[in-house]
Design an enzyme around this catalytic site. Structure first.
Site, PDB file in Angstrom:
ATOM      1  N   GLY A  68       0.833  -1.189   0.000  1.00  0.00           N
ATOM      2  CA  GLY A  68       0.000   0.000   0.000  1.00  0.00           C
ATOM      3  C   GLY A  68       0.871   1.243   0.000  1.00  0.00           C
ATOM      4  O   GLY A  68       2.053   1.194   0.357  1.00  0.00           O
ATOM      5  N   CYS A  69       0.295   2.364  -0.399  1.00  0.00           N
ATOM      6  CA  CYS A  69       1.093   3.588  -0.465  1.00  0.00           C
ATOM      7  C   CYS A  69       1.480   4.082   0.930  1.00  0.00           C
ATOM      8  O   CYS A  69       2.651   4.407   1.176  1.00  0.00           O
ATOM      9  CB  CYS A  69       0.354   4.664  -1.250  1.00  0.00           C
ATOM     10  SG  CYS A  69      -1.281   5.086  -0.616  1.00  0.00           S
ATOM     11  N   TRP A  70       0.518   4.129   1.853  1.00  0.00           N
ATOM     12  CA  TRP A  70       0.810   4.701   3.166  1.00  0.00           C
ATOM     13  C   TRP A  70       1.849   3.934   3.972  1.00  0.00           C
ATOM     14  O   TRP A  70       2.705   4.542   4.630  1.00  0.00           O
ATOM     15  CB  TRP A  70      -0.481   4.852   3.976  1.00  0.00           C
ATOM     16  CG  TRP A  70      -1.196   6.129   3.702  1.00  0.00           C
ATOM     17  CD1 TRP A  70      -2.347   6.304   2.972  1.00  0.00           C
ATOM     18  CD2 TRP A  70      -0.816   7.443   4.120  1.00  0.00           C
ATOM     19  NE1 TRP A  70      -2.699   7.631   2.910  1.00  0.00           N
ATOM     20  CE2 TRP A  70      -1.777   8.356   3.608  1.00  0.00           C
ATOM     21  CE3 TRP A  70       0.241   7.948   4.873  1.00  0.00           C
ATOM     22  CZ2 TRP A  70      -1.708   9.729   3.831  1.00  0.00           C
ATOM     23  CZ3 TRP A  70       0.313   9.326   5.091  1.00  0.00           C
ATOM     24  CH2 TRP A  70      -0.653  10.182   4.579  1.00  0.00           C
TER      25      TRP A  70
ATOM     26  N   TYR B 107       7.605  10.256  -1.622  1.00  0.00           N
ATOM     27  CA  TYR B 107       7.498   9.408  -2.806  1.00  0.00           C
ATOM     28  C   TYR B 107       6.162   9.654  -3.491  1.00  0.00           C
ATOM     29  O   TYR B 107       5.307  10.378  -2.977  1.00  0.00           O
ATOM     30  CB  TYR B 107       7.657   7.924  -2.449  1.00  0.00           C
ATOM     31  CG  TYR B 107       6.826   7.410  -1.284  1.00  0.00           C
ATOM     32  CD1 TYR B 107       5.745   6.558  -1.485  1.00  0.00           C
ATOM     33  CD2 TYR B 107       7.146   7.746   0.032  1.00  0.00           C
ATOM     34  CE1 TYR B 107       5.000   6.064  -0.420  1.00  0.00           C
ATOM     35  CE2 TYR B 107       6.412   7.260   1.100  1.00  0.00           C
ATOM     36  CZ  TYR B 107       5.332   6.416   0.868  1.00  0.00           C
ATOM     37  OH  TYR B 107       4.597   5.938   1.928  1.00  0.00           O
TER      38      TYR B 107
END
EC number: 1.2.1.38
Length: 308
Positions: A115-117, A287
């Site tokens: 996941g991104c987080w 990012y």
């Protein structure tokens, strides 16, 4: 023969980004369900089983269904949903997790895209827990900001429609049940659930994650240089990684800490700031939530799995 890549859910946000990243690749064959058959389960099964790698850009339940439709032992899977990120039999698709992770991804049949987080906090916390500078039961809170593309098509449409009237800073996950908590806990090597307090900003993509550390309660308080050295040593040992560690510095502000600075890339840059006299530190990561946080990571994992 070129490897065949099937993106199940290619018209969603992540799927479209992956298509864009692969558009100029001449070493791959992208296979797609004809428009008139797109809603047929049989068509999905056909293309899933015809692919060398299937990349799933779907909601969790649909991703699980897609995996169940694969009846051969040759199709490899990269799942961009949260369905399999802590599931047995799936490798975690953060190639810089440790020095052996890229090899594990390369030989895996099933890879769960991160996941991104969680990726920024994992990148900064895992090396510290591994080095013994933070105990596994250390209380962790994560905050930060991401572009509205992280919310998928509904949020993108809402923010675009509101324009300048859209919220510049919209906290969410206020029930403290963020879907990425199990993933962060597992791969940062934490023994307790961290608090995640994310926010959305009025920009399309990019993100910053922040982990504040109150270190004064530890039996031995690590210094800022020690925290930085542990993180820098971790990533220096990983060949071919895309995570960069900024030099340690005592600065009031850094222009590069901009959520949009790495948009369109697969890069991540991490920072360590500390005030040793107060026994406090901040771990930051910058990012692209659609790059290293989603589609970029998926393509990185695909290349590893294909030996490219």
């Amino acid at each position: 023969m070129k490897p065949k890549i099937f993106i199940d859910g290619e018209h969603g946000t992540t799927g479209l980004q992956i298509r864009a990243l692969l558009a100029e690749r001449s070493d791959l064959e992208i296979i797609s369900i004809p428009v008139e058959r797109r809603k047929e389960t049989a068509a999905r099964a056909e293309f899933l089983n015809a692919a060398d790698i299937a990349i799933l850009c779907l909601p969790d339940d649909a991703a699980k269904e897609s995996v169940s439709l694969i009846t051969n032992d040759t199709t490899k899977v990269i799942d961009a949903s949260t369905a399999h990120r802590v599931a047995e039999g799936w490798e975690y698709g953060f190639a810089e997790l440790d020095r052996e992770q890229a090899k594990k991804i390369a030989t895996a049949k099933r890879v769960a895209n991160p996941g991104c987080w969680p990726q920024g906090p994992i990148a900064t916390l895992r090396p510290l827990v591994t080095a013994g500078l933070l105990p596994a039961n250390f209380p962790i809170a994560v905050n930060g900001i991401t572009g509205y593309s992280g919310g998928g098509r509904p949020m993108i449409e809402d923010y675009v429609a509101r324009g300048e009237d859209a919220s510049e800073f919209l906290p969410y996950g206020l029930t403290l049940q963020h879907k990425h908590v199990p993933e962060l806990k597992a791969y940062a090597k934490l023994s307790h659930d961290p608090i995640m307090q994310p926010a959305v900003g009025n920009f399309a993509q990019g993100m910053i994650t922040v982990v504040p550390l109150q270190l004064g309660g530890l039996d031995r308080v690590p210094t800022g240089p020690e925290l930085h050295a542990a993180i820098a040593d971790h990533f220096a040992a990983i060949k071919g990684g895309v995570v960069e560690v900024a030099p340690y510095a005592h600065l009031e502000r850094v222009p590069d800490i901009d959520p949009e600075i790495y948009n369109g890339t697969n890069r991540m840059k991490v920072y360590v700031f500390a005030n040793d006299s107060r026994a406090q530190a901040l771990l930051l990561a910058v990012y692209d939530n659609l790059g290293k946080g989603a589609s970029g990571a998926a393509v990185q994992n695909m290349d590893l799995m294909l030996g490219l």
